[in-house]
Design a protein around this motif. Structure first.
Motif, mmCIF file in Angstrom:
data_model
loop_
_atom_site.group_PDB
_atom_site.id
_atom_site.type_symbol
_atom_site.label_atom_id
_atom_site.label_comp_id
_atom_site.label_asym_id
_atom_site.label_seq_id
_atom_site.Cartn_x
_atom_site.Cartn_y
_atom_site.Cartn_z
ATOM 1 N N LEU A 152 0.828 -1.206 0.000
ATOM 2 C CA LEU A 152 0.000 0.000 0.000
ATOM 3 C C LEU A 152 0.866 1.261 0.000
ATOM 4 C CD1 LEU A 152 -1.376 -2.184 2.270
ATOM 5 C CD2 LEU A 152 -3.164 -0.485 2.161
ATOM 6 N N LEU A 153 2.164 1.078 0.175
ATOM 7 C CA LEU A 153 3.093 2.216 0.207
ATOM 8 C C LEU A 153 4.238 1.936 -0.753
ATOM 9 C CD1 LEU A 153 3.363 2.631 4.082
ATOM 10 C CD2 LEU A 153 2.538 4.414 2.524
ATOM 11 N N GLY A 154 4.675 2.981 -1.474
ATOM 12 C CA GLY A 154 5.852 2.836 -2.336
ATOM 13 C C GLY A 154 5.587 2.021 -3.579
ATOM 14 N N THR A 155 4.336 1.914 -3.990
ATOM 15 C CA THR A 155 4.020 1.151 -5.203
ATOM 16 C C THR A 155 4.171 2.058 -6.427
ATOM 17 O OG1 THR A 155 1.707 1.760 -4.998
ATOM 18 C CG2 THR A 155 2.371 -0.330 -3.989
ATOM 19 N N SER A 156 4.067 1.472 -7.607
ATOM 20 C CA SER A 156 4.079 2.267 -8.840
ATOM 21 C C SER A 156 3.077 1.639 -9.807
ATOM 22 C CB SER A 156 5.478 2.278 -9.453
ATOM 23 O OG SER A 156 5.753 1.023 -10.050
ATOM 24 N N GLY A 157 2.883 2.275 -10.948
ATOM 25 C CA GLY A 157 1.996 1.719 -11.963
ATOM 26 C C GLY A 157 2.552 0.436 -12.551
ATOM 27 N N ALA A 158 3.827 0.152 -12.250
ATOM 28 C CA ALA A 158 4.463 -1.049 -12.811
ATOM 29 C C ALA A 158 4.495 -2.207 -11.822
ATOM 30 C CB ALA A 158 5.888 -0.727 -13.252
ATOM 31 N N CYS A 159 4.281 -1.925 -10.524
ATOM 32 C CA CYS A 159 4.472 -2.996 -9.524
ATOM 33 C C CYS A 159 3.862 -2.619 -8.177
ATOM 34 C CB CYS A 159 5.976 -3.248 -9.341
ATOM 35 S SG CYS A 159 6.370 -4.589 -8.201
ATOM 36 N N ILE A 160 3.121 -3.580 -7.602
ATOM 37 C CA ILE A 160 2.571 -3.353 -6.246
ATOM 38 C C ILE A 160 3.060 -4.440 -5.276
ATOM 39 C CG2 ILE A 160 0.546 -2.076 -7.031
ATOM 40 C CD1 ILE A 160 -1.099 -4.685 -6.516
ATOM 41 N N ALA A 161 4.157 -5.106 -5.644
ATOM 42 C CA ALA A 161 4.688 -6.165 -4.776
ATOM 43 C C ALA A 161 5.184 -5.574 -3.459
ATOM 44 C CB ALA A 161 5.838 -6.875 -5.484
ATOM 45 N N ASN A 162 5.111 -6.377 -2.399
ATOM 46 C CA ASN A 162 5.661 -5.894 -1.128
ATOM 47 C C ASN A 162 6.982 -6.601 -0.821
ATOM 48 O OD1 ASN A 162 4.511 -8.364 -0.611
ATOM 49 N ND2 ASN A 162 3.819 -7.837 1.445
ATOM 50 N N TYR A 163 7.781 -5.950 0.025
ATOM 51 C CA TYR A 163 8.998 -6.585 0.529
ATOM 52 C C TYR A 163 8.590 -7.464 1.704
ATOM 53 C CZ TYR A 163 13.448 -7.389 2.739
ATOM 54 O OH TYR A 163 14.537 -8.018 3.296
ATOM 55 N N PRO A 164 8.939 -8.760 1.675
ATOM 56 C CA PRO A 164 8.365 -9.680 2.652
ATOM 57 C C PRO A 164 9.164 -9.848 3.949
ATOM 58 C CG PRO A 164 9.585 -10.915 1.014
ATOM 59 C CD PRO A 164 9.717 -9.465 0.646
ATOM 60 N N GLY A 165 10.421 -9.407 3.975
ATOM 61 C CA GLY A 165 11.310 -9.747 5.096
ATOM 62 C C GLY A 165 10.966 -8.978 6.371
ATOM 63 N N ASP A 166 11.367 -9.550 7.502
ATOM 64 C CA ASP A 166 11.119 -8.938 8.807
ATOM 65 C C ASP A 166 12.343 -8.195 9.358
ATOM 66 O OD1 ASP A 166 8.454 -9.975 9.042
ATOM 67 O OD2 ASP A 166 9.314 -11.933 9.486
ATOM 68 N N PHE A 167 13.506 -8.841 9.218
ATOM 69 C CA PHE A 167 14.715 -8.321 9.860
ATOM 70 C C PHE A 167 15.063 -6.907 9.360
ATOM 71 C CE2 PHE A 167 19.533 -8.562 9.985
ATOM 72 C CZ PHE A 167 19.631 -8.338 11.338
ATOM 73 N N ALA A 168 14.920 -6.699 8.039
ATOM 74 C CA ALA A 168 15.288 -5.394 7.462
ATOM 75 C C ALA A 168 14.433 -4.265 8.034
ATOM 76 C CB ALA A 168 15.161 -5.447 5.944
ATOM 77 N N VAL A 169 13.226 -4.593 8.480
ATOM 78 C CA VAL A 169 12.347 -3.566 9.057
ATOM 79 C C VAL A 169 12.958 -3.060 10.376
ATOM 80 C CG1 VAL A 169 9.997 -3.060 9.847
ATOM 81 C CG2 VAL A 169 10.362 -4.677 7.961
ATOM 82 N N ALA A 170 13.435 -4.014 11.188
ATOM 83 C CA ALA A 170 14.097 -3.623 12.442
ATOM 84 C C ALA A 170 15.392 -2.854 12.137
ATOM 85 C CB ALA A 170 14.386 -4.869 13.286
ATOM 86 N N LEU A 171 16.111 -3.283 11.104
ATOM 87 C CA LEU A 171 17.356 -2.590 10.756
ATOM 88 C C LEU A 171 17.095 -1.150 10.326
ATOM 89 C CD1 LEU A 171 19.391 -5.274 8.741
ATOM 90 C CD2 LEU A 171 19.601 -4.648 11.162
ATOM 91 N N VAL A 172 15.996 -0.928 9.607
ATOM 92 C CA VAL A 172 15.661 0.435 9.171
ATOM 93 C C VAL A 172 15.369 1.314 10.388
ATOM 94 C CG1 VAL A 172 13.797 1.743 8.053
ATOM 95 C CG2 VAL A 172 14.959 -0.076 6.799
ATOM 96 N N ALA A 173 14.691 0.751 11.380
ATOM 97 C CA ALA A 173 14.391 1.538 12.587
ATOM 98 C C ALA A 173 15.665 1.890 13.344
ATOM 99 C CB ALA A 173 13.435 0.758 13.486
ATOM 100 N N LEU A 174 16.711 1.072 13.194
ATOM 101 C CA LEU A 174 17.941 1.283 13.969
ATOM 102 C C LEU A 174 19.081 1.880 13.137
ATOM 103 C CD1 LEU A 174 17.954 -1.939 16.223
ATOM 104 C CD2 LEU A 174 17.244 0.385 16.826
ATOM 105 N N ASP A 175 18.774 2.368 11.928
ATOM 106 C CA ASP A 175 19.777 3.057 11.088
ATOM 107 C C ASP A 175 21.007 2.204 10.788
ATOM 108 O OD1 ASP A 175 18.299 5.441 10.923
ATOM 109 O OD2 ASP A 175 19.116 6.168 12.818
#
Ligand SMILES: Cc1cc2nc3c(=O)[nH]c(=O)nc-3n(C[C@H](O)[C@H](O)[C@H](O)COP(=O)(O)OP(=O)(O)OC[C@H]3O[C@@H](n4cnc5c(N)ncnc54)[C@H](O)[C@@H]3O)c2cc1C
Length: 330
Positions: A152-175
């Motif tokens: 629902l975020l960061g999509t385009s007219g070419a693709c609405i796939a989501n990133y499925p991983g969990d760990f990278a989400v925590a890494l983004v929060a911790l810079d």
């Protein structure tokens, strides 16, 4: 099964050289839990695999006062069960412990985890579905299809796939930073710039240049780590990808928020940091109501498709609940 060459690299230099020499269809092989899957589905068709599992420099987990260093070959299960990480950065431990199954976590590595590809069914199940990620320029069957688990975020007219991983989400929060080695030498990429939004080129998913090897992940030490959580909502309570997830870390003064980190997963084309919601919380008392307001603010710009609108509210509530869990740990 298509034939492919297999070599086991004994050093970093040998691995990078072998992939450079093998050409664009050569792949590094770590735990194999995603790569073999993709090969069986016919999405990855490598002509050669370079096994990196014998390279000692890629191993290791080290926690110091300055940072956490995770070698690219550190196993998900080992990082999840690391005592200091569990105590001082529960968000990291939970993001790995709630992913996949114990058997997979025992095989799968930190480097491979970052590079897993979308679980969008139109991508994975090939023909007869059009997919710009799998076959650039072929179209996107997902846009008018069953988009319940998609972005629902960061999509385009070419693709609405989501990133499925969990760990990278925590890494983004911790810079975090991702250190890489390639034919042109070493460099470090911030985790937020590591993942690309689809735009017109959804097949280009990361900032990695051809042949670059992830050597390690570095997470700066932060006092926010202890009051943190990775909250994951899924259709089943184990062995399932996130419908929504929130990685939250807090620094509180009593009930008042001094600093907040919020990133969400499951709902976006890449792990997504929620800076506006973080800023809105600073200086306010954290209650279920202010937490929910932050969740709603975070998801305000989400664009629902035909079947996934419920995940906008679900993500807002996931953030709100994660904030309360993190508060309990402060
Ligand atoms: C049934 C199932 C359920 C799962 N559920 C979840 C889940 O809920 N949450 C979640 O986060 N994940 C989940 N996963 C994904 C799992 O976490 C990944 O399969 C795993 O982390 C990949 O690591 P690996 O070492 O096996 O990578 P591999 O399969 O070896 O490699 C994956 C990709 O990364 C590349 N690669 C590997 N290491 C490096 C490196 N150091 N440098 C450059 N390129 C590299 C490979 O060339 C390949 O393209 C699930 C997987 C399965 C099969």
């Amino acid at each position: 099964m298509r034939p492919f060459r297999y070599t086991k690299a004994r050093s970093l230099a040998e691995a990078v050289q072998a992939v450079a020499a093998g050409g664009p269809d050569t792949r590094y092989l770590a735990g194999g839990t995603t790569l073999y899957d993709m090969m069986k589905l016919g999405i990855e068709k490598p002509t050669a695999l370079v096994d990196i599992t014998g390279i000692g420099e890629l191993e290791g987990i080290a926690v110091s006062r300055a940072e956490i260093l995770l070698g690219a070959l550190a196993r998900m299960s080992d990082v999840a069960a690391h005592r200091t990480i569990m105590r001082d950065y529960p968000m990291l431990s939970e993001s790995l412990g709630k992913a996949a199954s114990q058997q997979l976590r025992n095989m799968a590595t930190i480097g491979g985890n970052l590079l897993q590809r979308t679980r969008c069914a139109y991508f994975r199940f090939g023909e007869p579905f059009a997919c710009n990620k799998r076959a650039p320029g072929s179209g996107c069957s997902a846009i008018d299809g069953i988009d319940r688990p998609l972005a629902l975020l960061g999509t385009s007219g070419a693709c609405i796939a989501n990133y499925p991983g969990d760990f990278a989400v925590a890494l983004v929060a911790l810079d975090a930073q991702v250190d890489v080695l390639g034919p042109a030498g070493t460099r470090s990429i911030s985790i937020e710039r590591f993942f690309r939004e689809p735009g017109d080129t959804p097949h280009i998913e990361t900032a990695l240049a051809a042949g670059e090897l992830i050597t390690r992940v570095r997470i700066p030490a932060t006092r926010l780590g202890r009051a943190s959580t990775f909250h994951k909502i899924r259709d089943r309570e184990s062995y399932a990808f996130a419908l929504t997830s929130a990685a939250v870390a807090l620094e509180l003064d009593g009930d008042t928020v001094r600093e907040a980190r919020i990133a969400v997963g499951g709902v976006a084309s890449r792990p997504w940091r929620m800076r506006e919601a973080e800023r809105a919380l600073i200086g306010s008392k954290l209650t279920p109501e202010t937490g929910h307001a932050a969740g709603e603010l975070a998801m305000r710009s989400a664009k629902a498709g035909r079947h996934n609108g419920f995940r906008k509210e679900l993500a807002a509530r996931t953030i709100a609940d994660a904030l309360m869990i993190a508060k309990e740990r402060a």
